[in-house]
Design an enzyme around this catalytic site. Structure first.
Site, PDB file in Angstrom:
ATOM      1  CB  SER A   1      -1.045  -0.034   1.220  1.00  0.00           C
ATOM      2  OG  SER A   1      -1.859   1.024   1.294  1.00  0.00           O
TER       3      SER A   1
ATOM      4  CG  HIS B   1      -5.958  -2.193   0.550  1.00  0.00           C
ATOM      5  ND1 HIS B   1      -4.958  -1.915  -0.760  1.00  0.00           N
ATOM      6  CD2 HIS B   1      -5.125  -1.679   1.403  1.00  0.00           C
ATOM      7  CE1 HIS B   1      -4.052  -1.156  -0.280  1.00  0.00           C
ATOM      8  NE2 HIS B   1      -4.291  -0.798   1.021  1.00  0.00           N
TER       9      HIS B   1
END
Length: 697
Positions: free
Chosen positions: A556, A671
């Protein structure tokens, strides 16, 4: 998710930046197109052939899956009425079960559980791929619950009403269709709901712009608007405080990650702003307004520094009497990691050079402070209230890199009782942990933790994995990482060396509070990258690992960190794993939730801000003429937070330049990159196999 078209993706830019028509990889942003998915499948096949045929891969995968599926994991619970609820995944329940038990049972080594929802069975009956996103049970009887389920692990989910007595989803009950948003109880016949209500109801970041009050028996479309934010806000939410004797409704306007407004929503429908700087985090618990400052604040002639934690009587504050009490003030070595309220006390979790210390404050005695009793020495500890409406009981969790996690039950003023402990999933008898400080380019001392075998040869030949994040004020504190221990620390090279694991506490994180985070915001982002590079340099200077034996990993925002290590410091590393990353900083704000991060990075459509953003946009800093270390990209098709196009396009660019790069995209996972334990083990095994192949030479 709707497919993105090239017309929607076209970017008009008059600066020196790459325009959309100049980007030959723009088509890879069309997430679900046949052309894109065919490319993904081809890359996956290549990576699987390269990594899964390694004899060690299956062992690593099996070891990690055994840890994830182990029945010896701690079943963490939340108390709701007379029961303790837990969500659990194992080999027999890969998608998980929601279950509950009693206190008497929970204290046993093998409690008897009452299964409420079996997600695998639900998926089979509905031919779906639901991933658990949580449950909100309505007090006081806790019979009705709002269950949130995500398709494939995406942030977008749907909410259904469930009856815990009949064990069924309620026909014609409250139901929120799939979208980014949420729903929460007010009472049995009313909920607050934030979701996609149609055109204009979502922010530019892709989150709800409206909070509505919905009455049972009416249509969702007719729910009454409580608050409507601006298009460029990040998120609007409304919530009901069901604390007995303190029932209140609040609306939160999240302008961006670091600016927010809080309003009390009165019974007559009027909104009353809580007058606190919008840069501060604020909340209300019982009689107390809680304020955590992100900037210095001068009030009544007194200045409270950034990072301070203040409380004030909420009723007095709203009446205009603004007299806060500072319960925590940071210094150069301390920050506040969190607070926990019980019925009668407040517990502060302080970080002192990234080590935790728990203290108890007594509001009845002018906030007198004392240490929380019984916290294991030299551990990373945290607490959570068991039932703050009823008592001062606490869940106490303690661990460190080599100490398996133990869950205790305790009470303020009491002695902790160990309830559950992880087994030693890896052999740590020869492992030691140390903290060092590396000097960054501007002289800042950057802490990092190193976990390694005793009597480590200092010749630079040790396979070393360096991890970092450095963003959004998130702190990386020591904790038991069974997978790292089993798959990395306990592995041995041919000459008997074990792996070394390092965690860098670089700026951009929250290890030293807001100042540490703000030091690497926007145009100062390079400070985080200089910090990480300084830790790498320090490891080499200490003889831990030369560049050929030093690998790095991050996801991320940490994936953006890895991308900058790749493009700015390629000579310092022997291998890089880049997970669910941001990499194209020119277009990140136009992809999925990217617009919500402009307070962290900047606005690439503003030429002045693009001038610095371009310098740390790995997609634009890539140079085909440079020599780069081997790279593995991993991401998820179903990640609706960070667009998989970032990783796809960077891989395509490296591939076209003939660089040593592999790519794997999981079709599910959101995610987090994986939707169940099997996928988690597989994805992790790919990364560890890749790193070991490159570094253990």
């Amino acid at each position: 998710m709707k497919k993105l078209t090239l017309a929607l993706l076209t970017l008009i830019h008059t600066s020196t930046a790459m325009t959309a028509t100049q980007d030959p990889n723009l088509w890879l942003e069309d997430i679900d197109s046949e052309k894109s998915l065919a490319w993904v499948r081809a890359q996956n096949a290549t990576s699987e052939k390269a990594l899964t045929q390694n004899p060690a891969f299956k062992t690593i995968e099996a070891d990690l899956l055994a840890i994830l599926d182990s029945d010896d994991k701690i079943p963490y619970v939340v108390k709701r009425g007379d029961y303790y609820y837990n969500y659990w995944q194992d080999k027999d329940h890969p998608r998980g079960i929601w279950r509950r038990t009693t206190w008497d049972e929970y204290q046993k080594a093998e409690p008897k559980w009452d299964t409420l929802i079996d997600l695998d069975a639900l998926n089979k009956s509905e031919n779906a791929t639901w991933v658990w996103h949580g449950a909100d049970c309505l007090r006081p009887d806790y019979r009705h619950s709002l269950i949130s389920l995500s398709r494939g692990g995406a942030d977008a989910d749907e909410t259904r009403e469930y009856d815990l007595e009949t064990r069924e989803f309620i026909k014609d009950g409250f139901y929120r269709p799939e979208a980014k948003g949420s729903m929460g109880w007010i009472d049995k016949d009313h909920v607050f709901v934030q979701t996609d209500f149609g055109a204009g109801s979502m922010t530019a970041s892709g989150y709800p712009r409206e909070a509505r009050l919905w009455q049972r028996g009416t249509s969702l479309a007719d729910a009454k608007t409580v608050y409507r934010g601006e298009e460029n806000d990040m998120l609007i939410t409304a919530a009901h405080d069901d604390t007995p004797g303190y029932h209140r409704d609040f609306v939160s306007r999240v302008i961006d990650f670091y600016h927010n407004e809080l309003y009390e929503h009165a019974p007559d429908g009027t909104l009353h702003k809580v007058d606190v700087p919008d840069t501060a985090d604020k909340g209300v618990y019982r009689d107390w307004l809680n304020i955590t400052l992100r900037e210095d604040w001068t009030l009544n002639g007194k200045t409270y520094p950034s990072g301070s934690y203040l409380v004030a009587n909420y009723a007095d504050w709203q009446a205009g009497k603004r007299e806060p009490t500072a319960l925590f003030t940071p210094d150069a070595h301390t920050s506040l990691a969190g607070v926990t309220w019980t019925k009668n006390y407040l517990i502060l979790n302080k970080l002192e050079d990234v080590k935790t210390r728990l203290v108890v404050l007594d509001p009845a005695k002018n906030w007198a402070e004392k240490p929380l009793e019984g916290v294991p020495a030299n551990s990373t500890a945290s607490v959570a209230a068991v039932d703050p409406d009823e008592n001062d009981d606490l869940w106490l969790t303690a661990n460190d890199y080599t100490l398996p996690t133990t869950l205790y039950h305790t009470r303020v003023g009491g002695t902790p009782t160990a309830l559950k402990s992880l087994p030693a999933f890896y052999d740590a008898s020869d492992i030691t942990v140390a903290q060092h400080f590396a000097k960054s380019d501007d002289g800042t001392e950057v802490p990092y933790f190193i976990v390694h075998h005793k009597n480590l040869p200092l010749d630079g030949k040790n396979p070393t994995l360096l991890y970092g994040y450095g963003g959004f004020e998130i702190s990386l504190t020591p904790g038991y990482a069974a997978g790292v221990g089993k798959a990395w620390l306990n592995r041995r090279t041919q000459d008997g060396r074990g792996g070394v694991y390092v965690v860098a506490n670089i700026r951009g994180g929250g290890e030293y509070g807001p100042r540490w985070h703000q030091a690497a915001l926007k145009e100062h982002r390079h400070k985080a990258y200089e910090d990480f590079a300084a830790v790498a340099r320090d490891l080499t200077q200490r003889g831990i690992a030369d560049p050929a034996h030093l690998g790095i990993q991050g996801g991320s925002n940490g994936g953006l960190l890895m991308g900058n290590m790749l493009t700015q410091y390629p000579e310092r590393f022997g291998a890089i794993v880049i997970q669910v990353p941001l990499l194209d900083m020119q277009r990140y704000n136009k992809l999925l939730a990217g617009a919500s991060w402009m307070a962290e990075y900047g606005d690439p459509d503003n030429p002045a801000e693009w001038a610095y953003l371009e310098k740390y946009s790995p997609y634009h800093q890539f140079d085909a003429a440079k020599t780069y270390p081997p790279v593995l990209f991993t991401t998820s098709t179903r990640d609706d937070r960070v667009h998989p196009g970032h990783a796809r396009k960077m891989m395509a660019k490296m591939q076209a330049a003939g660089k040593n790069a592999l790519y794997y995209e999981n079709i599910e996972g959101g995610h987090g990159g994986a939707a169940d334990n099997k996928q988690r083990a597989y994805m992790s095994a790919l990364a560890y196999t890749f790193l070991w192949e490159q570094l253990a030479k």
